[in-house]
Structure formats: C-alpha cells, structure tokens
Write an enzyme that holds these catalytic residues in place. Structure first.
Site, PDB file in Angstrom:
ATOM      1  N   GLU A 116       6.194 -12.672   0.642  1.00 18.02           N
ATOM      2  CA  GLU A 116       7.019 -11.968  -0.348  1.00 18.02           C
ATOM      3  C   GLU A 116       8.447 -11.733   0.153  1.00 18.02           C
ATOM      4  OE1 GLU A 116       5.747 -12.034  -3.092  1.00 18.02           O
ATOM      5  OE2 GLU A 116       3.588 -11.737  -2.927  1.00 18.02           O
ATOM      6  N   HIS A 140       5.221  -2.681  -0.075  1.00 19.81           N
ATOM      7  CA  HIS A 140       4.326  -3.318  -1.042  1.00 19.81           C
ATOM      8  C   HIS A 140       2.877  -3.103  -0.624  1.00 19.81           C
ATOM      9  CE1 HIS A 140       2.375  -6.108  -3.697  1.00 19.81           C
ATOM     10  NE2 HIS A 140       2.085  -6.967  -2.734  1.00 19.81           N
ATOM     11  N   HIS A 142      -1.537  -2.728  -2.265  1.00 16.62           N
ATOM     12  CA  HIS A 142      -2.518  -3.102  -3.288  1.00 16.62           C
ATOM     13  C   HIS A 142      -3.424  -1.912  -3.592  1.00 16.62           C
ATOM     14  CE1 HIS A 142      -2.324  -7.675  -2.013  1.00 16.62           C
ATOM     15  NE2 HIS A 142      -1.174  -7.232  -2.486  1.00 16.62           N
ATOM     16  N   GLU A 170       3.646  16.695 -10.923  1.00 17.97           N
ATOM     17  CA  GLU A 170       4.817  16.437 -10.080  1.00 17.97           C
ATOM     18  C   GLU A 170       5.369  15.018 -10.195  1.00 17.97           C
ATOM     19  OE1 GLU A 170       4.907  18.142  -6.195  1.00 17.97           O
ATOM     20  OE2 GLU A 170       5.150  20.058  -7.212  1.00 17.97           O
ATOM     21  N   HIS A 211      -2.036  -6.847  -9.535  1.00 16.28           N
ATOM     22  CA  HIS A 211      -1.718  -7.210  -8.138  1.00 16.28           C
ATOM     23  C   HIS A 211      -1.425  -5.980  -7.276  1.00 16.28           C
ATOM     24  CE1 HIS A 211       0.509 -10.052  -5.178  1.00 16.28           C
ATOM     25  NE2 HIS A 211       0.353  -8.880  -4.619  1.00 16.28           N
TER      26      HIS A 211
END
Ligand code: 2HA
Ligand code: ZN
Length: 273
Positions: A116, A140, A142, A170, A211
């Site tokens: 990525e 990033h 999952h 919140e 994803h």
C-alpha cells in the site's frame, strides 16, 4: 544515533504492538507509515545506508521529494514489528522527482515496503498540505466491525459517518468532519491510492469497503486511538444491528448540535440531515 534507539522507532513499534493486541492485524494484514522530521533524519544519518537502488513508487508524490518515511514491510506480520523492528520495517527516502524511493534502513532479511505504498504516500502528501505539516502518521488496519459494517450500511460518507456518530457519543467529538468511504476496489495500486487521497482531502479516516480502515494523525497515539474509537463504535453498531433493525432511541440531530455547541466543534452538518 541508532534508529532502534530513537523515540520515533519505539513509538512506531509500540503502536504496532498495541494494534496487534487489539486484533486488527491477522497475518500480514495492515500497514503503517511515519514521516520523519528533519531533526530525526539528521540524528540517525550515520545508521542509514544509501547504496540501494531507487525503485518506482507506482504513483507520483512531488511534495514529498527528498523526505524520509518509516514503513512496515510487504508481507511482514505486524505481530513481529515490536520484537523484530529492523527485520519487519524500513526507512525509505523519496527521490527528487517524487516518483521513486530507496530503502536506507531496515528490512535486514530482504523485502520491500508495504504493497500500500502508493496509498500511504498519497495520503501523506494530502494531509501534510491540509494540516500544515502536523500530520505524520498513516495507519491502516483490518478491524472486524468496521469491515462488517460495510456489508449492511450504504457506502456513502454520510451513512457510514452517521452510523458511527450515533453509536457512541464521543465519536462526533473525535471526528467532527466524519469519515469517508470508498467502494470495494482492488488494493495495492495507484487507483485505490487516488480515491483514498481524494477522501483524505475532507476526512482523517477512510473506510475501504470489505477491507479495512485508513487513519491519518499527528502522532502514534492519536493514529491508533482514532482507529480504536472508530472500531469500538462499529462494534456497538453491529451489536445493535444484530438484535434489531429498529432502534428504540438514539442520539438525535438536536443532541449532536448540542454536543457541537458544548465542545466548540464545527460538526459536519451535511451529515445530520
Ligand atoms: O496485507 O493490509 O491492504 C497488507 C494489507 C493490504
Ligand atoms: Zn489492508
């Protein structure tokens, strides 16, 4: 100074370890990057090696020319980042054109930065500009419930944001702009990087349907804290959805406006209607 002795390297590895312990990283799932300060680059320069060749990034990030980033490696398990940082991570330098990178530290057993890489760097480019350089971390992961949500909530920024805001009080305080979402796309390339970077113009988090999640933040604590907050809210949302599709009561538009007033927030009112 050795990279392994720096605060930024330790902060990066601690974030990885915490995120692993939260269950956000099956196998090699997920990846992180951090934009070094000039002082940090100078402090570790003796520990860097500039002999490796430049390789294509796969996209162009001219604003990042000459900058240095710490990255997790492609295929490396987040579970090992803390204990084996030099084997699983690297520092890269971007060339003068913003189209190539070279590894200057780490990945001691071989490898390359995360698949990525284009999305991370395009996000850094956007967020650096939007925050006057304040944001340095792209994260990033999952997380289960965020992914689950993308099967049952319409894939619009407004619907995903509203579902998250409504599930935990919140949330609008932590992300008053909301979050973006992009539909399912093949990952690891330029196309998804371009779409994600467009969303990062407006939000600090972008959901990738089916994803995972990308977050941008100024430091490691805020990056993982943001993801944790989004995932916890998604968890509550999915628990409620699992027992009923009819909420007896919820946080209302008026409640959000009151919250915005009390916390001095500019809430994205487009998502309240
Ligand atoms: O496997 O998370 O998006 C690493 C990834 C790709
Ligand atoms: Zn992923």
């Amino acid at each position: 100074m050795k990279v392994l002795d720096t605060q930024f390297c330790n902060g990066f590895a601690t974030m990885a370890n915490d995120s692993w312990n939260l269950g956000y990283h099956e196998r090699n799932g997920g990846n992180f990057s951090y934009r070094l300060t000039d002082e940090e680059v100078d402090s570790v320069r003796d520990d860097l090696n500039f002999d490796r060749p430049f390789a294509e990034i796969g996209t162009e990030v001219p604003d990042l020319a000459g900058m240095f980033f710490m990255f997790t490696g492609s295929g490396k398990f987040i579970r090992w980042v803390k204990e084996k940082t030099a084997e699983t991570c690297c520092i890269i330098e971007i060339d003068e054109t913003g189209t190539k990178y070279r590894i200057v530290w780490g990945l001691t057993e071989g490898g390359r930065p995360t698949s990525e890489l284009p999305t991370h760097l395009m996000n850094h480019q956007v967020k650096m500009r939007k925050t006057n350089g304040a944001h340095r971390v792209i994260f990033h992961c999952h997380p289960t419930n965020v992914i689950a949500m993308t099967f049952v909530v319409p894939l619009t920024d407004a619907e995903i944001t509203r579902a998250l805001w409504e599930s935990m009080t919140e949330c609008p305080v932590i992300f008053p702009d909301g979050v973006g979402v992009i539909p399912w796309m093949s990952c690891g390339g330029r196309a998804i990087a371009v779409e994600t970077a467009k969303k990062m113009e407006h939000y600090d988090a972008v959901v990738w349907a089916h994803h995972g999640l990308f977050c941008s933040a100024d430091n490691f604590d805020n990056a993982i804290g943001f993801a944790h907050c989004v995932e916890k809210s998604a968890d509550i949302y999915m628990k409620v959805r699992a027992v009923t599709d009819h909420k007896l009561q919820t946080i209302t538009k008026e409640n959000f406006l009151e919250l915005a007033k009390d916390f001095g927030l500019t809430i994205n009112e487009a998502f309240l209607n």
